[in-house]
Design a protein around this motif. Structure first.
Motif, PDB file in Angstrom:
ATOM      1  N   THR B 227       0.942  -1.213   0.050  1.00  0.00           N
ATOM      2  CA  THR B 227       0.000  -0.033   0.021  1.00  0.00           C
ATOM      3  C   THR B 227       0.968   1.357  -0.058  1.00  0.00           C
ATOM      4  O   THR B 227       0.787   2.272  -0.654  1.00  0.00           O
ATOM      5  CB  THR B 227      -1.006  -0.078   1.427  1.00  0.00           C
ATOM      6  N   ILE B 230       2.801   2.012  -3.443  1.00  0.00           N
ATOM      7  CA  ILE B 230       1.941   2.747  -4.324  1.00  0.00           C
ATOM      8  C   ILE B 230       2.041   4.225  -4.108  1.00  0.00           C
ATOM      9  O   ILE B 230       2.219   5.017  -4.991  1.00  0.00           O
ATOM     10  CB  ILE B 230       0.554   2.119  -4.263  1.00  0.00           C
ATOM     11  N   ALA B 231       1.693   4.699  -2.894  1.00  0.00           N
ATOM     12  CA  ALA B 231       1.694   6.035  -2.390  1.00  0.00           C
ATOM     13  C   ALA B 231       2.904   6.852  -2.867  1.00  0.00           C
ATOM     14  O   ALA B 231       3.228   7.715  -3.327  1.00  0.00           O
ATOM     15  CB  ALA B 231       1.315   6.273  -0.979  1.00  0.00           C
ATOM     16  N   LEU B 234       3.484   7.578  -6.327  1.00  0.00           N
ATOM     17  CA  LEU B 234       2.666   8.528  -6.710  1.00  0.00           C
ATOM     18  C   LEU B 234       3.687   9.699  -6.634  1.00  0.00           C
ATOM     19  O   LEU B 234       3.566  10.492  -7.319  1.00  0.00           O
ATOM     20  CB  LEU B 234       1.585   8.693  -6.088  1.00  0.00           C
TER      21      LEU B 234
END
Lengths: 274, 289, 282
Positions: B227, B230-231, B234
């Motif tokens: 999780t 992924i952040a 970004l």
């Protein structure tokens, strides 16, 4: 005759005077947190081993928080950013509670609904909330709606899962007993099932709230122009490390406060629960 | 023998007249349990309906294909993306980039968190010293460390590994701690009376008994790591699935965006399934939780 | 020695205790007291306790719930420290817990991650018993306790009675001199309990270990024991020790038959009266 030389490790009162365990635990906590703060202060302010751009001293951070509180930073003061973050977070988690908890209860109570929804839910819930940020931005633009949607996506699954778990773990015997006593399905649900399911559902809400807060910070880091996540990302581009740390402190403190508030609320709601 | 007389008020007054149970329908049709086959059929039907609705929405242009491309185009894009490069890598390359960082951060987290958690669970004193610090840092989401990580380590793999590490180390530690401290103290006492010393008890009783929980901690840590990665992608990356998703969103390539989201989801589920399997393999004696 | 005055009641034991027949004690509990520190202050769990068990003796302790029976057992096992007083084995301070004083717990305390065979071998592995001997002693216990079929089962796959058999085998395989049993049958259903009680009597005829056995069941206490110690309510102390005549008729019979015997009933009622005095008084 002396006492036996029996060795009993893991005993609380081994060392000297009989202090009870809680007091000793508290003393250790104070000592460890105190020494970390002291080391931080020493390497930054006192000996200047680290330059403030790498690690600002705790004093700089405190000063930065005070400055943020009065002087606008990138458009608004600290309170403005906090208000904006809290608003988006609040909208997202409110929607998640209103939709997620009843959904969970429904899933547990009505097997055909469970059979229909579970595969889709299981597929979607493995997509981390942050992976929804680009899609949310694409759909709703980089604003309040997109960020609240990401909060919703993060907060929703634990609320569904725990509400479902809560209802599912109600002893079938209670259901039978209630019906044997003449209760209708609705009465059974309202007066027997929900009370028993509440602790688990509330635990889910609690996880959802903190997941939502985390997701919001992530969303604010990536897109948008207000909020605490935006503050720390902006401070990073400006090279203002003390503002980054100040923002992190605010994020942590707020997250903790929300959690504490919910803990207090659920403790009050669950007084019957052991 | 004297007869016991109740000291309380005696008989409990009836509060309500007794209503006999309803005769009609013991269990409503909605409440009846389903067979495994029925569950499967309903599940397939509902999934198919969802895809059909999705297809209709974009085929009839009720929703712009720019925002929601039809399912077939997403599948096609996936197929092409396997071999064609997008932003310098194929899908396989981006996936590998993401997985490398996750593996690094997760393993580092385990290297620190597993022994630390076991120690915290085993020794009161270590717990009293370390746990408050943990509690202090825990409310700050790992993501909020990203700006600081960039200041410290620059925009590159180390910064992402660091943030992934932070997100993984907490569940590694907390679960290892919980695993160890939830071992029934009676087992420790029993081992002591059977002649085991501290080291032997920790190794042969505590860690052994705690294995399923330790593996569960590893699974949660991997989920968090994924999780968070992924952040992080970004924000600061030049490859990886999160990086692809954000760029696709900015260039309105919604098909690529959905492909990357799908892969992210499938890999997340896969990691979870693999570690569940590992848990069953190493602790066949544990009852499924 | 004749037992014409069969059930001689000893008064509350004061001073240095002696065993049933005056020999040197195998296990001696001497002046043991125990208090706990809590937030509310100090709590006395055990007033002074004195007991002595001769080699091969079976002594049961009964008392009202919460009287500190289990605390006394934990101290005797070396798992808890006494606030004052001492535990002696063969006249020497006993020290920490160890395989010579094996404990059987009420809640079995089997290692859930180990098979039956692994559980039984745990203590031998600690003591570095040579592998071939381990295997031999394991077989012996499996046969003795009727566990052969379950050697590769995990504890959660067994019934409560089987689990407790494993726990007993795990203790016996170490050839302990002293067996400390803390309500070992308390968590079992009535039928299993009867079977295991008889089994224990049979086992004692094989190994002559010394047993300190805690129970809240008066029947069990009387049926199994050479002597029954009754404890007072909290803070627990030894109130009375009652001899059970070794040559009583019912001793050689199974438990149902024994229970029908008038002499047994009489003895049981006497013990129960002593226990009840403590329950009622508290």
């Amino acid at each position: 005759m002396a006492t036996t030389d029996v060795k009993a490790p893991r005993r609380a009162s081994e060392a000297g005077p009989a202090l009870d365990v809680r007091t000793r635990a508290r003393n250790h906590a104070i000592a460890s947190i105190g020494s970390v703060l002291l080391v931080w202060l020493l390497v930054t302010s006192v000996f200047g081993l680290l330059d403030p751009e790498t690690l600002p001293s705790p004093l700089d951070v405190a000063r930065a928080i005070a400055t943020l509180a009065v002087d606008p930073f990138s458009g608004s003061t600290l309170f403005g950013h906090v208000a904006s973050s809290v608003q988006r977070w609040g909208l997202g988690v409110l929607a998640a509670v209103l939709i997620g908890v009843p959904t969970g209860a429904l899933l547990a109570w009505i097997p055909p609904v469970r059979a229909a929804v579970t595969p889709v839910f299981e597929l979607l819930r493995y997509i981390p909330p942050f992976a929804w940020i680009p899609l949310a931005v694409l759909w709703f633009g980089a604003g309040l709606t997109a960020q609240s949607a990401v909060v919703f996506v993060a907060a929703f699954p634990p609320m569904v899962i725990n509400a479902q778990l809560g209802v599912a773990q109600v002893d079938p015997l209670l259901d039978k007993a209630a019906r044997a006593l003449g209760a209708s399905s609705a009465t059974t649900l309202a007066r027997v099932v929900f009370p028993v399911a509440t602790p688990s559902a509330l635990a889910g809400v609690r996880i959802g709230l903190s997941n939502g807060w985390m997701a919001l910070i992530g969303a604010e880091l990536v897109v948008g122009s207000e909020g605490l996540g935006f503050v720390i990302s902006q401070a990073q581009s400006n090279g203002e490390t003390e503002v980054i740390v100040a923002g992190m402190v605010c994020i942590g403190v707020l997250g903790m406060l929300f959690d504490l508030a919910l803990q207090k609320l659920s403790a009050r709601a669950l007084r019957w629960h052991a | 023998m004297t007869t016991e007389t109740s000291t309380s008020t005696g008989r409990v007054p009836l509060q309500r007249p007794y209503r006999p149970p309803r005769k009609r329908g013991t269990t409503s049709i909605w409440r009846r349990g389903l067979s495994g086959r029925a569950t499967f059929v309903i599940g397939v039907a509902s999934s198919a309906t969802l895809v059909a609705v999705w297809h209709l929405l974009s085929a009839t242009a009720l929703v712009s294909p720019l925002l929601l491309p039809p399912p077939l185009r997403v599948a096609e894009t996936f197929w092409q993306f396997l071999t064609a490069e997008y932003l310098g890598e194929t899908l396989v390359g981006h996936t590998a980039a993401s997985m490398t960082i996750v593996a690094g951060g997760w393993l580092l987290g385990g290297l620190v968190g597993l022994p630390l958690g076991i120690l915290i669970g085993w020794s009161d004193r270590v717990r009293w010293l370390v746990f408050p610090l943990f509690q202090l840092l825990r409310p700050v989401p790992p993501l909020a460390w990203i700006p600081l990580a960039i200041v410290w380590l620059g925009i590159g793999d180390p910064a992402r590994i660091f943030v992934v590490f932070l997100s993984a180390v907490v569940p590694w530690t907390i679960n290892s701690m919980a695993a160890v401290s939830s071992v029934d103290p009676l087992l420790i006492r029993a081992a002591r009376t059977l002649g085991a010393g501290d080291g032997s008890i920790l190794r042969r009783v505590v860690i052994h008994t705690a294995t399923p929980t330790l593996v569960a901690g590893a699974r949660i840590a991997l989920g968090n790591a994924w999780t968070t990665l992924i952040a992080a992608e970004l924000l600061a990356a030049s490859a990886g699935l999160g990086f692809v998703a954000l760029n696709a969103s900015q260039t309105l390539s919604s098909d690529i965006l959905l492909v990357s989201m799908g892969i992210i989801g499938v890999l997340g589920a896969l990691f979870s399934a693999i570690l569940r399997g590992v848990g069953r393999a190493v602790a066949p004696w544990a009852k499924e939780a | 020695m004749t037992h014409s005055t069969a059930n001689r009641t000893r008064g509350p034991v004061t001073g240095s205790p002696t065993t049933g027949n005056g020999h040197d004690p195998k296990l001696e509990i001497r002046g043991v007291t125990k208090n706990f520190v809590t937030r509310a202050g100090e709590v006395d769990a055990l007033a002074s306790c004195d007991l002595a068990l001769e080699q091969g003796e079976f002594l049961t302790i009964v008392g009202p719930s919460g009287c500190g029976k289990s605390t006394l057992m934990m101290v005797a096992a070396g798992l808890d420290e006494a606030s004052s007083g001492s535990i002696l084995v063969d006249g020497e301070p006993a020290g920490g817990p160890g395989p010579q004083r094996s404990v059987v717990f009420q809640r079995f305390a089997l290692f859930p991650s180990r098979t039956v065979a692994d559980n039984i071998c745990f203590g031998m592995q600690q003591a570095r018993v040579p592998k071939p001997e381990q295997a031999e002693r394991l077989e012996e216990q499996l046969t003795l306790m009727g566990l052969g079929k379950f050697r590769d089962s995990y504890p959660h796959e067994l019934s409560g009675g089987m689990q407790q058999r494993v726990a007993i085998a795990r203790s016996l395989v170490l050839r302990p001199e002293i067996l400390l049993m803390d309500e070992p049958f308390g968590a079992l259903d009535a039928q299993t309990r009867l079977l295991l009680q008889e089994e224990l009597v049979r086992l004692r005829q094989v190994h002559r270990f010394t047993v300190l056995f805690i129970t809240h069941s008066v029947e069990e206490a009387v049926y199994l024991a050479d002597r029954v110690a009754v404890m007072t309510r909290r803070p627990g102390a030894i109130k009375t020790v009652i001899d059970v005549p070794g040559d009583a008729e019912w001793r050689s019979s199974d438990i149902e038959t024994a229970m029908g015997h008038p002499e047994f009933t009489q003895l049981r009622q006497r013990v129960w009266k002593l226990v009840k005095e403590e329950i009622v008084a508290s």
